[in-house]
Design an enzyme around this catalytic site. Structure first.
Site, PDB file in Angstrom:
ATOM      1  N   HIS A  86      14.316   1.679  26.133  1.00 53.99           N
ATOM      2  CA  HIS A  86      14.376   1.197  27.081  1.00 53.99           C
ATOM      3  C   HIS A  86      15.340   2.511  27.755  1.00 53.99           C
ATOM      4  CE1 HIS A  86      17.369  -2.755  26.644  1.00 53.99           C
ATOM      5  NE2 HIS A  86      17.021  -1.988  27.915  1.00 53.99           N
ATOM      6  N   ASP A 226      13.207  -1.762  19.892  1.00 55.22           N
ATOM      7  CA  ASP A 226      13.663  -0.933  20.877  1.00 55.22           C
ATOM      8  C   ASP A 226      14.978  -0.338  20.697  1.00 55.22           C
ATOM      9  OD1 ASP A 226      14.703  -1.039  23.289  1.00 55.22           O
ATOM     10  OD2 ASP A 226      14.405  -2.456  24.047  1.00 55.22           O
ATOM     11  N   SER A 646      22.941  -3.138  26.580  1.00 50.57           N
ATOM     12  CA  SER A 646      21.589  -2.630  25.634  1.00 50.57           C
ATOM     13  C   SER A 646      21.928  -1.689  25.197  1.00 50.57           C
ATOM     14  CB  SER A 646      20.684  -2.791  26.799  1.00 50.57           C
ATOM     15  OG  SER A 646      20.107  -3.235  27.116  1.00 50.57           O
TER      16      SER A 646
HETATM   17  N1  ARG Z   1      16.209  -7.045  29.172  1.00 49.64           N
HETATM   18  C1  ARG Z   1      16.256  -6.232  28.958  1.00 49.64           C
HETATM   19  C2  ARG Z   1      17.407  -5.551  29.658  1.00 49.64           C
HETATM   20  O1  ARG Z   1      17.328  -5.689  30.861  1.00 49.64           O
HETATM   21  C3  ARG Z   1      15.427  -5.126  28.180  1.00 49.64           C
HETATM   22  C4  ARG Z   1      14.670  -4.186  29.780  1.00 49.64           C
HETATM   23  C5  ARG Z   1      13.264  -3.319  29.421  1.00 49.64           C
HETATM   24  N2  ARG Z   1      11.671  -3.749  29.217  1.00 49.64           N
HETATM   25  C6  ARG Z   1      11.250  -4.026  29.794  1.00 49.64           C
HETATM   26  N3  ARG Z   1      10.472  -4.551  29.131  1.00 49.64           N
HETATM   27  N4  ARG Z   1      11.530  -3.937  31.527  1.00 49.64           N
HETATM   28  O2  ARG Z   1      17.713  -4.227  29.803  1.00 49.64           O
HETATM   29  N1  GLU Z   2      18.596  -5.023  28.216  1.00 44.22           N
HETATM   30  C1  GLU Z   2      19.781  -5.589  28.628  1.00 44.22           C
HETATM   31  C2  GLU Z   2      20.767  -3.979  29.321  1.00 44.22           C
HETATM   32  O1  GLU Z   2      20.194  -3.172  30.081  1.00 44.22           O
HETATM   33  C3  GLU Z   2      20.605  -5.935  28.469  1.00 44.22           C
HETATM   34  C4  GLU Z   2      20.130  -7.235  28.251  1.00 44.22           C
HETATM   35  C5  GLU Z   2      20.809  -8.762  29.001  1.00 44.22           C
HETATM   36  O2  GLU Z   2      21.003  -8.237  30.262  1.00 44.22           O
HETATM   37  O3  GLU Z   2      21.470  -8.871  28.106  1.00 44.22           O
HETATM   38  O4  GLU Z   2      21.856  -3.725  29.353  1.00 44.22           O
END
Ligand code: ARG
Ligand code: GLU
Length: 710
Positions: A86, A226, A646
């Site tokens: 991502h 990921d 991330s």
């Molecule tokens: N939750 C993760 C973060 O905060 C992954 C985000 C990307 N994935 C998604 N399905 N939108 O960035």
């Molecule tokens: N997916 C998140 C990022 O892009 C990390 C997830 C979180 O917020 O801990 O940094």
């Protein structure tokens, strides 16, 4: 002032003797020595110098800030880098089309010449960091008003940066920044080295890299692979350089060894990365605001996502155009929901209020902090209505894509340089945006008081028979809905004439009308309060440190490099339910559903599973008596992380790479405001799964030749 600063220093020094509760904390790498005994007791086998050193290569030299807000790690002496899928998403998307759909099919460069350059993508290494509080606060005193104070500090910061960069004069890529910690009670200097030729090497298909999509996002059990792979290039002297075919793979000072043994339940792990923003030390009034604001923002995003998702399901071309945008919108949308749930479950608001009551009592003997809570509360009260209205601008009318374009054009006029609109139109679908506009303008009409509404707005609505009619009028008549239309409007016009033509466009008129109110009535109220907050939080932070001399404070995250440590652990999401810390390939197959885009397992993976053909990647995830040979996919740990982490390397006690951090569980997301050791877990993709996918799905096992394994 001097006395207070000494007090603060003593508070900081004392705090090193006592550790924070459980695994809360994001620690500064150059001060990690204060945590090292605790880390060692929990299973860390290296030294503080191994984590951060300015005299020798250390682990920090293998970690980068990737792009605008992710982390990446070096995994070979030839500049190979891992981050999340991502985090690479927008670059993978930018190389994708219906003919070469790398989002769907994945991308595997089979040799260096196939690696794809990404204009605009940079990575930054931390060269060193230093406490420069004394230099930054030189000549500053508490009697100064905030504006004078800020001017003085800004001037000092410029001097500090200039002096620091002198050492690197004539060498490319060095940048300095000075960041405030503990609300301006401390300042740290960071020297970075930035590389700007970063190429895409590999990305799994989205059915691996984004497996589970937004349904599984922020959730456990999780089965997302990921990760994506990039390579940093440098000039022939290993110096930073913009893209050139003459560039060669960058040779890092340090890269991570990969642990093929992986990690097991209960084992020590630490995360080395760039957490973006936390607010652990705010007052209850802020939490109260978040609890009112989140539902509004969530509702508006739900409406946008419903429209986008329906259109994406109906048309693969729309899916490519909107996948990155929708994922971006969905991410915070879901996070806010988890955050509100978590705050409510923890009773954060009441806990903060109780804490503030005790603090208030304590100030009777510490008059220098008396009244600070009232002043903070006042500042929040003053801007509360404006802040809530601002949500209906930022997440509402200004989130309409056509209006975002109008804003960019308006900014372009002022700056004398028009924005590049190619990418906008490549990913634009007018029908979607029109529906979104109706939904968001309706939200505005229903929720924003006349005080914060443009005066002419009601008349416009009446003229066109309501929201739908008005939105149709804008979309039917604006030249901005197509690239040809905009080109046509701009052709042969310059300067004043161009400006006038643009401002006569109905989309621009709409933007102008709302921007005026925002800039006149909302932004100034918020800014005035924020100025007060800045000053008072400085005092309150210092006050909290004096009030709780036993507590081991860590500075809120601000995208600077940090170390968080903990162990691989499951948790109890609700009564009677235990979430185990590992998922496996078996779970991917159990979720397999060719009918649903997000759960459509790639054929090659199905095949592997059907034949139980995991080769050297098979791991016994059962017991000795009852072995279950499969591939571990993701794991949970107690490391304190946030957005920006991330792509961060997840390391074992020997500093070897065992995973790549990519998420937190839903009920963890309030950890930006309150960390709950029982509930908060970060989610990482297991390095063994990453290697398995590179080898068996990508057929790119040749990349292993340059890595080192243990
Ligand atoms: N939750 C993760 C973060 O905060 C992954 C985000 C990307 N994935 C998604 N399905 N939108 O960035
Ligand atoms: N997916 C998140 C990022 O892009 C990390 C997830 C979180 O917020 O801990 O940094």
């Amino acid at each position: 002032m001097v006395k207070k600063r000494i007090l603060l220093f003593v508070a900081l020094a004392c705090s090193t003797l006592i550790t924070a509760s459980a695994d809360e904390g994001m620690w500064l790498p150059n001060l990690i020595g204060r945590q090292i005994d605790d880390m060692k007791a929990k299973g860390f086998h290296l030294s503080a110098e191994d984590i951060y050193s300015i005299n020798q290569a250390s682990l920090k030299d293998a970690v980068v800030l990737f792009g605008r807000g992710c982390t990446g790690e070096l995994v070979s002496p030839e500049g190979l880098l891992f981050t999340n899928h991502h985090c690479g998403y927008e670059y993978i998307q930018s190389h994708s089309s219906l003919e070469h759909d790398y989002l769907t099919d994945g991308f595997w460069a089979m040799n260096r010449s196939e690696e794809l350059p990404n204009p605009g993508l940079t990575v930054s290494f931390l060269v060193c960091m230093d406490d420069v509080t004394d230099s930054v606060l030189k000549g500053v005193n508490d009697k100064m008003d905030e504006i004078k104070r800020k001017q003085k500090i800004d001037a000092n910061i410029e001097r500090v940066k200039e002096r620091a960069l002198k050492e690197y004069k004539g060498q490319k890529g060095y940048e300095a920044s000075v960041e405030s910690l503990y609300y301006g009670n401390q300042y740290f200097l960071f020297i970075f080295r930035k590389y700007s030729d970063v190429r895409l090497v590999a990305a799994p298909p989205s059915s691996i890299g984004k497996f589970g999509g937004d349904t599984d996002n922020w959730m456990w059990p999780r089965h997302t692979g990921d990760f994506s792979v990039f390579r940093i290039y440098a000039d022939p002297n290993n110096q930073p350089a913009d893209y050139s075919p003459e560039n060669v793979p960058y040779q890092p000072k340090k890269y991570f060894t990969l642990s093929t043994d992986g990690i097991g339940e209960g084992e020590f792990t630490f995360v080395y990365g760039c957490p973006g923003a936390t607010r652990e030390y705010v007052v209850s009034d802020y939490v109260d605001y978040v609890l009112e604001s989140n539902p509004n923002k969530i509702r508006m995003r739900t409406e946008r996502l419903d429209i986008m998702n329906a259109a994406m399901e109906a048309d693969p071309e729309v899916r490519i155009k909107y996948s990155s945008k929708a994922a971006y919108i969905a991410n915070a949308w879901k996070k806010w929901q988890g955050e509100s749930l978590g705050l409510e479950r923890l009773g954060t608001l009441d806990k903060k209020r109780a804490y503030e009551e005790r603090f208030e009592v304590w100030t009777a003997d510490h008059p220098e902090y008396a009244g600070v809570l009232d002043r903070l509360q006042n500042a929040y009260d003053t801007k509360r209505e404006a802040s809530i209205a601002a949500d209906f601008y930022m997440e509402g009318v200004f989130a309409i894509e056509l209006i975002q374009l109008a804003r960019d054009l308006a900014t372009g006029i002022v700056a004398g340089r028009m924005p590049d609109v190619k990418v906008f139109y490549k990913n634009y679908d007018e029908a979607i945006d029109r529906k979104v506009a109706c939904a968001l303008v309706n939200e505005f009409v229903k929720n924003v008081s006349p005080e914060f509404t443009p005066v002419d707005f009601a008349a416009e609505l009446e003229k066109f028979g309501g929201v739908d009619g008005y939105v149709d009028y804008i979309f039917d008549n604006s030249a901005f809905t197509s690239e040809a239309g905009l080109d046509n409007l701009m052709a042969g016009r310059e300067g004043k004439e161009l400006e006038e033509a643009l401002w006569n466009d109905p989309a621009m008129e709409f933007y102008g009308m709302f921007a005026d109110v925002y800039l006149d009535k909302i932004a100034p109220v918020i800014a005035a309060s924020d100025k007060v907050l800045q000053r008072e939080y400085r005092t309150y932070m210092r006050g909290q440190m004096a009030f709780e001399p036993e507590r081991n404070f860590y500075p809120d995250a601000n995208l600077t490099l940090r170390v968080a440590y903990g162990s691989v652990e499951g948790y109890e999401p609700e009564d009677g339910v235990w979430h185990k810390p590992f998922t496996t390939l078996e779970g991917i197959i159990a979720k397999d559903n060719p009918e649903i885009y997000d759960y459509d397992v790639p054929e090659a993976l199905r095949q592997c599973h059907a034949e139980k053909d995991y080769g050297r990647w098979a791991v016994n995830m059962g017991t000795e008596e009852n072995p279950v040979y499969t591939v571990p996919v993701a794991f949970l740990a107690t490391n304190h992380t946030t957005g920006g982490n991330s792509g961060s390397p997840v390391l074992n006690g020997d500093g070897e790479l065992v995973g790549i951090n990519f998420d937190r569980t839903w009920l963890s997301t309030m950890s930006d405001l309150e960390f709950d050791p029982a509930m908060c877990r970060n989610i990482s993709v297991d390095i063994r799964y990453v290697l398995f996918v590179i080898d068996r799905i990508g057929g790119a096992g040749y990349l292993f030749d340059e890595m080192s394994f243990n």
